[in-house]
Enzyme design. Structure first.
Site, PDB file in Angstrom:
ATOM      1  N   HIS A  22      33.209  61.470  24.498  1.00  0.00           N
ATOM      2  CA  HIS A  22      33.167  60.022  24.346  1.00  0.00           C
ATOM      3  C   HIS A  22      33.152  59.299  25.684  1.00  0.00           C
ATOM      4  O   HIS A  22      33.976  58.415  25.925  1.00  0.00           O
ATOM      5  CB  HIS A  22      34.359  59.544  23.507  1.00  0.00           C
TER       6      HIS A  22
HETATM    7  C1  FAD Z   1      29.477  67.086  20.352  1.00  0.00           C
HETATM    8  C2  FAD Z   1      29.718  65.627  20.060  1.00  0.00           C
HETATM    9  C3  FAD Z   1      30.402  65.294  18.911  1.00  0.00           C
HETATM   10  C4  FAD Z   1      30.628  63.953  18.615  1.00  0.00           C
HETATM   11  N1  FAD Z   1      31.266  63.644  17.467  1.00  0.00           N
HETATM   12  C5  FAD Z   1      31.395  62.356  17.102  1.00  0.00           C
HETATM   13  C6  FAD Z   1      31.939  62.007  15.833  1.00  0.00           C
HETATM   14  O1  FAD Z   1      32.320  62.866  15.019  1.00  0.00           O
HETATM   15  N2  FAD Z   1      32.047  60.680  15.520  1.00  0.00           N
HETATM   16  C7  FAD Z   1      31.652  59.700  16.370  1.00  0.00           C
HETATM   17  O2  FAD Z   1      31.771  58.501  16.031  1.00  0.00           O
HETATM   18  N3  FAD Z   1      31.157  60.008  17.602  1.00  0.00           N
HETATM   19  C8  FAD Z   1      30.998  61.310  17.965  1.00  0.00           C
HETATM   20  N4  FAD Z   1      30.463  61.633  19.181  1.00  0.00           N
HETATM   21  C9  FAD Z   1      30.176  60.551  20.123  1.00  0.00           C
HETATM   22  C10 FAD Z   1      28.882  59.821  19.789  1.00  0.00           C
HETATM   23  O3  FAD Z   1      27.939  60.726  19.254  1.00  0.00           O
HETATM   24  C11 FAD Z   1      28.341  59.243  21.083  1.00  0.00           C
HETATM   25  O4  FAD Z   1      29.361  58.566  21.787  1.00  0.00           O
HETATM   26  C12 FAD Z   1      27.226  58.265  20.776  1.00  0.00           C
HETATM   27  O5  FAD Z   1      26.161  58.921  20.154  1.00  0.00           O
HETATM   28  C13 FAD Z   1      26.762  57.622  22.075  1.00  0.00           C
HETATM   29  O6  FAD Z   1      25.632  56.830  21.760  1.00  0.00           O
HETATM   30  P1  FAD Z   1      24.669  56.372  22.898  1.00  0.00           P
HETATM   31  O7  FAD Z   1      23.610  55.546  22.227  1.00  0.00           O
HETATM   32  O8  FAD Z   1      25.462  55.749  23.995  1.00  0.00           O
HETATM   33  O9  FAD Z   1      24.051  57.696  23.515  1.00  0.00           O
HETATM   34  P2  FAD Z   1      23.245  58.871  22.801  1.00  0.00           P
HETATM   35  O10 FAD Z   1      23.557  58.967  21.337  1.00  0.00           O
HETATM   36  O11 FAD Z   1      23.479  60.069  23.672  1.00  0.00           O
HETATM   37  O12 FAD Z   1      21.738  58.394  22.910  1.00  0.00           O
HETATM   38  C14 FAD Z   1      21.013  58.530  24.119  1.00  0.00           C
HETATM   39  C15 FAD Z   1      19.569  58.722  23.719  1.00  0.00           C
HETATM   40  O13 FAD Z   1      18.753  58.573  24.862  1.00  0.00           O
HETATM   41  C16 FAD Z   1      17.800  59.601  24.850  1.00  0.00           C
HETATM   42  N5  FAD Z   1      17.370  59.780  26.238  1.00  0.00           N
HETATM   43  C17 FAD Z   1      18.068  60.328  27.249  1.00  0.00           C
HETATM   44  N6  FAD Z   1      17.353  60.295  28.382  1.00  0.00           N
HETATM   45  C18 FAD Z   1      16.182  59.689  28.064  1.00  0.00           C
HETATM   46  C19 FAD Z   1      15.052  59.361  28.814  1.00  0.00           C
HETATM   47  N7  FAD Z   1      14.954  59.631  30.116  1.00  0.00           N
HETATM   48  N8  FAD Z   1      14.044  58.737  28.183  1.00  0.00           N
HETATM   49  C20 FAD Z   1      14.117  58.448  26.865  1.00  0.00           C
HETATM   50  N9  FAD Z   1      15.189  58.739  26.099  1.00  0.00           N
HETATM   51  C21 FAD Z   1      16.200  59.355  26.697  1.00  0.00           C
HETATM   52  C22 FAD Z   1      18.512  60.787  24.260  1.00  0.00           C
HETATM   53  O14 FAD Z   1      17.573  61.714  23.745  1.00  0.00           O
HETATM   54  C23 FAD Z   1      19.327  60.134  23.153  1.00  0.00           C
HETATM   55  O15 FAD Z   1      18.614  60.004  21.945  1.00  0.00           O
HETATM   56  C24 FAD Z   1      30.203  62.951  19.502  1.00  0.00           C
HETATM   57  C25 FAD Z   1      29.514  63.301  20.666  1.00  0.00           C
HETATM   58  C26 FAD Z   1      29.264  64.631  20.923  1.00  0.00           C
HETATM   59  C27 FAD Z   1      28.487  64.977  22.179  1.00  0.00           C
END
Ligand code: FAD
Length: 172
Positions: free
Chosen positions: A105
């Site tokens: 997180h």
């Molecule tokens: C193993 C694990 C288990 C988790 N379990 C839970 C849970 O049970 N419940 C919960 O609420 N949260 C959980 N989380 C946390 C939650 O999934 C993340 O905090 C959340 O998804 C973050 O969202 P985000 O949009 O910030 O980033 P992300 O979901 O990481 O999205 C980033 C996106 O950007 C894309 N990307 C990256 N670089 C590029 C680029 N250069 N060009 C284009 N696209 C790119 C990636 O492919 C990805 O789709 C978990 C996380 C992990 C890793």
């Protein structure tokens, strides 16, 4: 273990203690001027003694719970942290320092705010730009007391609605 998890040969329970509002703060730095170089990520999880003390109190709280009936009747032994070999009592703070891991997180690397150090403004526009917004966990100014998936979707939905209302983004 060769990277594969193994089940313990006995039934058990596991309690994970999470420090949601850590005082310690990490940082992400560029490793070079090459945009393809990976960033340098320093978690610095236990930089603050306050975080260590909170996690120690968390272990004490779990111990108090599992040492209370009716669950206490079902537990034969505390495996971890347990006691070190020879029966000496374990330094719980040392255990915290050697066993704490980051959870999945991370937040706040592009913090929203109105001060000079904030990366995005309260409307999630990258400061100093006209057409670049960020909507993900990186904009959170502070940790929340929950998992991140739903809040991230909420951040994205709010920005999407805002941009559509202003005619800055057309949905299909
Ligand atoms: C193993 C694990 C288990 C988790 N379990 C839970 C849970 O049970 N419940 C919960 O609420 N949260 C959980 N989380 C946390 C939650 O999934 C993340 O905090 C959340 O998804 C973050 O969202 P985000 O949009 O910030 O980033 P992300 O979901 O990481 O999205 C980033 C996106 O950007 C894309 N990307 C990256 N670089 C590029 C680029 N250069 N060009 C284009 N696209 C790119 C990636 O492919 C990805 O789709 C978990 C996380 C992990 C890793």
């Amino acid at each position: 273990m060769n990277g594969s998890a193994q089940l313990s040969p006995y039934p058990g329970i596991k309690c994970v203690i999470l420090r949601s509002h850590a005082v310690s703060s990490g940082r992400v730095r560029l490793s070079s001027g090459d945009p393809d170089s990976p960033p340098v990520i320093e978690c610095r999880l236990l930089e603050s003694a306050e975080d260590v003390a909170t996690l120690v109190r968390g272990i004490e709280a779990v111990r108090a719970i599992v040492n209370t009936d009716p669950i206490a009747k079902l537990i034969e032994v505390e495996v971890t942290p347990g006691a070190v070999e020879g029966g000496a009592s374990l330094d719980v703070a040392e255990f915290v320092r050697s066993h704490t891991e980051p959870s999945c997180h991370p937040i706040g690397t592009c913090r929203m705010g109105v001060d000079e150090d904030a990366v995005v403004d309260p409307e999630l526009r990258v400061r100093g730009t006209e057409n670049l917004w960020i909507a993900d966990a990186s904009i959170m100014p502070d940790a929340i007391s929950a998992n991140l998936n739903a809040p991230c979707m909420m951040i994205g939905a709010k920005l999407g609605r805002q941009l559509v209302a202003k005619g800055r983004w057309r949905t299909a």
